[in-house]
Scaffold this active site. Structure first.
Site, PDB file in Angstrom:
ATOM      1  N   HIS A 158     -29.710  25.357  35.361  1.00  0.00           N
ATOM      2  CA  HIS A 158     -29.143  26.038  34.187  1.00  0.00           C
ATOM      3  C   HIS A 158     -29.491  27.524  34.208  1.00  0.00           C
ATOM      4  CE1 HIS A 158     -28.772  21.934  32.546  1.00  0.00           C
ATOM      5  NE2 HIS A 158     -27.803  22.456  31.785  1.00  0.00           N
ATOM      6  N   LYS A 162     -32.160  29.118  29.110  1.00  0.00           N
ATOM      7  CA  LYS A 162     -32.398  27.753  28.592  1.00  0.00           C
ATOM      8  C   LYS A 162     -33.891  27.521  28.340  1.00  0.00           C
ATOM      9  CE  LYS A 162     -31.131  22.914  29.197  1.00  0.00           C
ATOM     10  NZ  LYS A 162     -30.721  22.805  27.780  1.00  0.00           N
TER      11      LYS A 162
END
Ligand SMILES: NC(=O)C1=CN([C@@H]2O[C@H](COP(=O)(O)OP(=O)(O)OC[C@H]3O[C@@H](n4cnc5c(N)ncnc54)[C@H](O)[C@@H]3O)[C@@H](O)[C@H]2O)C=CC1
Ligand SMILES: O=C(O)C1=N[C@H](C(=O)O)C[C@H](O)C1
Length: 269
Positions: A158, A162
């Site tokens: 990600h 995040k």
């Protein structure tokens, strides 16, 4: 009340919030009736369209979810665990469908959502896309078909912003793998290997997280055997994917009995 549900977007300035505002606004079967941000945010009191750098909409961003929910039939919430737990009480009071994309929930958070879901419809998933939800079913099948000679590892990647790991999606995939293999999810869970870890424990499921740049979300479930490896992979290349799943859930929930549902229920998988 018209048949078109009024929808509130929680965390409207966020990566998912802005995507949701665009998708709800463009949807022919729902109407955006509220946009909420945290107290002290620059957008509070501003016209939502203007804050997003486009035409004014006449809808003003508020930090008061109770006010925003008056007359709403649904709220879509991709924020933080604490915000989501608090909102579940307000959404239940308002009898509005609460669609939750927020990840990083603890078991205690989920118990609180279960309590709210006694009075209202909650649809919650760590990933709202059709592809990932289908992949959970495939993962369960493959895990059941292969014996323990095939080690199971979940790898996710990600963007640099995040804050939780492993991702909600990785946990969904791991739960599906554990179920298919007949393992207890928590007992089989191994994350963050570092140093002299010893050989891989039989019956474990490993989780690895990569964080960097603008990666939207990538997940592999690896079944590693002797001389061969099966990799089930999902790559998200557009956040609109998650937003569209959330809108589908908000519409689906309108005529449902109170309960804590998942995207598998919405998608009929
Ligand atoms: N289930 C799914 O399909 C997906 C889930 N997510 C999850 O959604 C969550 C949000 O992700 P992003 O949009 O990338 O994060 P983000 O940080 O860009 O957005 C979160 C927003 O919530 C706002 N917020 C914080 N406190 C608030 C409060 N008290 N009231 C109203 N708003 C408040 C923040 O100011 C921010 O704008 C994360 O948990 C992420 O993992 C993200 C994408 C897909
Ligand atoms: O934070 C994100 O961005 C995402 N979060 C979800 C997760 O934790 O799995 C879904 C998607 O991968 C994007």
């Amino acid at each position: 009340m018209s048949n078109i549900p009024g929808i509130v977007v929680m965390g409207a300035s966020g990566r998912m919030g802005q995507m949701l505002v665009r998708e709800v606004t463009a949807h022919p079967k729902m109407k955006l009736v509220g946009a909420v941000e945290r107290a002290g945010h620059d957008w509070i009191g501003q016209d939502l369209g203007a804050a997003m750098g486009s035409q004014p909409t006449g809808l003003y961003v508020t930090d008061d979810p109770l006010e925003a929910m008056a007359g709403a039939q649904g709220v879509i919430d991709f924020t933080t665990p604490q915000v989501t737990v608090d909102l579940s009480v307000i959404a239940a009071q308002a009898r509005a469908v609460h669609v939750i994309g927020t990840t990083g929930m603890t078991d205690t958070d989920i118990e609180k959502l279960d309590a709210a879901a006694r009075h209202a419809v909650i649809v919650r998933a760590g990933n709202m896309s059709l592809g990932v939800n289908l992949l959970t079913q495939l993962t369960k099948q493959v895990a059941a078909a292969l014996d323990e000679e095939f080690d199971i590892e979940v790898v996710e990647a990600h963007h640099r912003h995040k804050v939780d790991a492993p991702s909600g999606t990785a946990l969904m995939l791991g739960e599906a793998a554990a179920e298919g293999r007949g393992l207890d999810f928590k007992e089989s869970y191994v994350a963050a290997r570092d140093g002299i870890t010893g050989a891989r424990a039989p019956g474990s499921i490993g989780y690895s997280a990569i964080r960097g740049g603008d990666i939207i979300g990538e997940h592999d479930v690896i079944f590693a055997g002797a001389g061969e490896r099966i990799v089930l992979r999902h790559i998200a290349s557009d956040r609109a994917l998650f937003a569209r799943g959330a809108l589908k859930a908000a519409l689906w929930g309108q005529d449902k009995m109170p309960g804590h549902y998942s995207m598998l229920d919405v998608l009929g998988l």
